[in-house]
Design a protein around this motif. Structure first.
Motif, PDB file in Angstrom:
ATOM      1  N   LEU A  22       0.802  -1.217   0.000  1.00  0.00           N
ATOM      2  CA  LEU A  22       0.000   0.000   0.000  1.00  0.00           C
ATOM      3  C   LEU A  22       0.841   1.276   0.000  1.00  0.00           C
ATOM      4  CD1 LEU A  22      -2.798  -1.091   2.477  1.00  0.00           C
ATOM      5  CD2 LEU A  22      -3.017  -0.752   0.006  1.00  0.00           C
ATOM      6  N   ILE A  23       2.072   1.201   0.504  1.00  0.00           N
ATOM      7  CA  ILE A  23       2.902   2.402   0.581  1.00  0.00           C
ATOM      8  C   ILE A  23       4.125   2.356  -0.324  1.00  0.00           C
ATOM      9  CG2 ILE A  23       2.171   3.029   2.905  1.00  0.00           C
ATOM     10  CD1 ILE A  23       4.817   1.810   3.923  1.00  0.00           C
ATOM     11  N   GLN A  50      -9.667  -4.255   4.210  1.00  0.00           N
ATOM     12  CA  GLN A  50      -9.868  -3.228   5.235  1.00  0.00           C
ATOM     13  C   GLN A  50      -8.720  -2.228   5.249  1.00  0.00           C
ATOM     14  OE1 GLN A  50     -10.382  -5.653   8.720  1.00  0.00           O
ATOM     15  NE2 GLN A  50     -12.584  -5.819   8.428  1.00  0.00           N
ATOM     16  N   SER A  51      -7.497  -2.720   5.151  1.00  0.00           N
ATOM     17  CA  SER A  51      -6.334  -1.852   5.159  1.00  0.00           C
ATOM     18  C   SER A  51      -6.348  -0.909   3.965  1.00  0.00           C
ATOM     19  CB  SER A  51      -5.064  -2.699   5.175  1.00  0.00           C
ATOM     20  OG  SER A  51      -3.939  -1.895   5.349  1.00  0.00           O
ATOM     21  N   ASN A  55      -6.583   3.200   4.212  1.00  0.00           N
ATOM     22  CA  ASN A  55      -5.597   4.061   3.554  1.00  0.00           C
ATOM     23  C   ASN A  55      -6.264   5.034   2.587  1.00  0.00           C
ATOM     24  OD1 ASN A  55      -3.511   2.959   4.947  1.00  0.00           O
ATOM     25  ND2 ASN A  55      -2.575   1.930   3.214  1.00  0.00           N
ATOM     26  N   LYS A  56      -7.245   4.554   1.839  1.00  0.00           N
ATOM     27  CA  LYS A  56      -7.954   5.426   0.900  1.00  0.00           C
ATOM     28  C   LYS A  56      -8.700   6.527   1.651  1.00  0.00           C
ATOM     29  CE  LYS A  56     -11.517   5.470  -2.679  1.00  0.00           C
ATOM     30  NZ  LYS A  56     -11.915   6.809  -2.295  1.00  0.00           N
ATOM     31  N   ARG A  59      -6.169   9.099   2.878  1.00  0.00           N
ATOM     32  CA  ARG A  59      -5.693   9.914   1.749  1.00  0.00           C
ATOM     33  C   ARG A  59      -6.764  10.917   1.330  1.00  0.00           C
ATOM     34  NH1 ARG A  59      -3.926   5.177  -0.494  1.00  0.00           N
ATOM     35  NH2 ARG A  59      -5.652   5.213  -1.947  1.00  0.00           N
ATOM     36  N   ASP A  60      -8.002  10.467   1.229  1.00  0.00           N
ATOM     37  CA  ASP A  60      -9.092  11.358   0.831  1.00  0.00           C
ATOM     38  C   ASP A  60      -9.305  12.467   1.850  1.00  0.00           C
ATOM     39  OD1 ASP A  60      -9.464   9.830  -1.416  1.00  0.00           O
ATOM     40  OD2 ASP A  60     -11.304   8.867  -0.719  1.00  0.00           O
ATOM     41  N   LEU A  61      -9.195  12.143   3.114  1.00  0.00           N
ATOM     42  CA  LEU A  61      -9.409  13.128   4.165  1.00  0.00           C
ATOM     43  C   LEU A  61      -8.370  14.240   4.115  1.00  0.00           C
ATOM     44  CD1 LEU A  61     -10.963  13.990   6.727  1.00  0.00           C
ATOM     45  CD2 LEU A  61      -9.367  12.585   8.021  1.00  0.00           C
ATOM     46  N   PHE A  62      -7.116  13.878   3.841  1.00  0.00           N
ATOM     47  CA  PHE A  62      -6.044  14.864   3.864  1.00  0.00           C
ATOM     48  C   PHE A  62      -5.634  15.372   2.487  1.00  0.00           C
ATOM     49  CE2 PHE A  62      -5.599  12.703   7.945  1.00  0.00           C
ATOM     50  CZ  PHE A  62      -5.659  13.817   8.773  1.00  0.00           C
ATOM     51  N   HIS A  63      -6.401  15.030   1.475  1.00  0.00           N
ATOM     52  CA  HIS A  63      -6.115  15.528   0.136  1.00  0.00           C
ATOM     53  C   HIS A  63      -6.360  17.029   0.127  1.00  0.00           C
ATOM     54  CE1 HIS A  63      -6.408  16.049  -4.209  1.00  0.00           C
ATOM     55  NE2 HIS A  63      -5.664  14.966  -4.277  1.00  0.00           N
ATOM     56  N   PRO A  64      -5.487  17.816  -0.489  1.00  0.00           N
ATOM     57  CA  PRO A  64      -5.629  19.282  -0.474  1.00  0.00           C
ATOM     58  C   PRO A  64      -6.996  19.789  -0.924  1.00  0.00           C
ATOM     59  CG  PRO A  64      -3.513  18.681  -1.416  1.00  0.00           C
ATOM     60  CD  PRO A  64      -4.274  17.398  -1.190  1.00  0.00           C
ATOM     61  N   GLU A  65      -7.597  19.137  -1.913  1.00  0.00           N
ATOM     62  CA  GLU A  65      -8.921  19.581  -2.359  1.00  0.00           C
ATOM     63  C   GLU A  65      -9.964  19.385  -1.271  1.00  0.00           C
ATOM     64  OE1 GLU A  65      -9.716  17.498  -5.938  1.00  0.00           O
ATOM     65  OE2 GLU A  65      -8.127  18.503  -7.048  1.00  0.00           O
ATOM     66  N   LYS A  66      -9.799  18.334  -0.457  1.00  0.00           N
ATOM     67  CA  LYS A  66     -10.759  18.053   0.605  1.00  0.00           C
ATOM     68  C   LYS A  66     -10.589  19.036   1.763  1.00  0.00           C
ATOM     69  CE  LYS A  66     -12.555  14.271  -1.069  1.00  0.00           C
ATOM     70  NZ  LYS A  66     -13.927  14.095  -1.370  1.00  0.00           N
ATOM     71  N   ILE A  67      -9.368  19.476   2.009  1.00  0.00           N
ATOM     72  CA  ILE A  67      -9.112  20.364   3.138  1.00  0.00           C
ATOM     73  C   ILE A  67      -9.897  21.663   2.986  1.00  0.00           C
ATOM     74  CG2 ILE A  67      -7.329  21.756   4.269  1.00  0.00           C
ATOM     75  CD1 ILE A  67      -5.417  19.405   3.795  1.00  0.00           C
ATOM     76  N   THR A  68     -10.025  22.169   1.773  1.00  0.00           N
ATOM     77  CA  THR A  68     -10.783  23.406   1.583  1.00  0.00           C
ATOM     78  C   THR A  68     -12.259  23.207   1.893  1.00  0.00           C
ATOM     79  OG1 THR A  68     -11.099  22.934  -0.766  1.00  0.00           O
ATOM     80  CG2 THR A  68      -9.181  24.290  -0.158  1.00  0.00           C
TER      81      THR A  68
END
Length: 91
Positions: A22-23, A50-51, A55-56, A59-68
């Motif tokens: 995954l990494i 599950q892993s 991870n997805k 990643r989605d939570l901290f994606h720059p587009e999501k932060i806005t």
């Protein structure tokens, strides 16, 4: 017992390879070992699903587009400002 046979009974190594996959990239040998293990281990197949999902989600939570998108609602901010002003005016 040869190395490829050992992986078939080694969930600890399999979970390590799942996380590594995954990494990072697995070597051809690691891919083969993991495939052999997953063919016979339903617990590790569930762990892999599950892993991957966790991870997805991270990643989605901290994606720059999501932060806005993570902002306070304008109405909520207005109510908070009014409450702050009320408290300040009381003192």
């Amino acid at each position: 017992m040869d190395e490829l046979t050992k992986i078939a009974y080694n969930c600890r190594k399999a979970t390590h390879l799942i996380e590594k996959k995954l990494i990072d990239h697995l070597t051809l040998r690691e891919k083969l070992e993991l495939k052999i293990h997953l063919a016979g281990c339903s617990v590790c197949r569930v762990f892999e699903q599950q892993s991957s999902l966790i991870n997805k989600m991270v990643r989605d939570l901290f994606h720059p587009e999501k932060i806005t998108e993570l902002k306070l609602d304008e109405e909520y901010k207005k109510q908070m400002q009014e409450r702050i002003e009320e408290k300040l005016n009381k003192h």
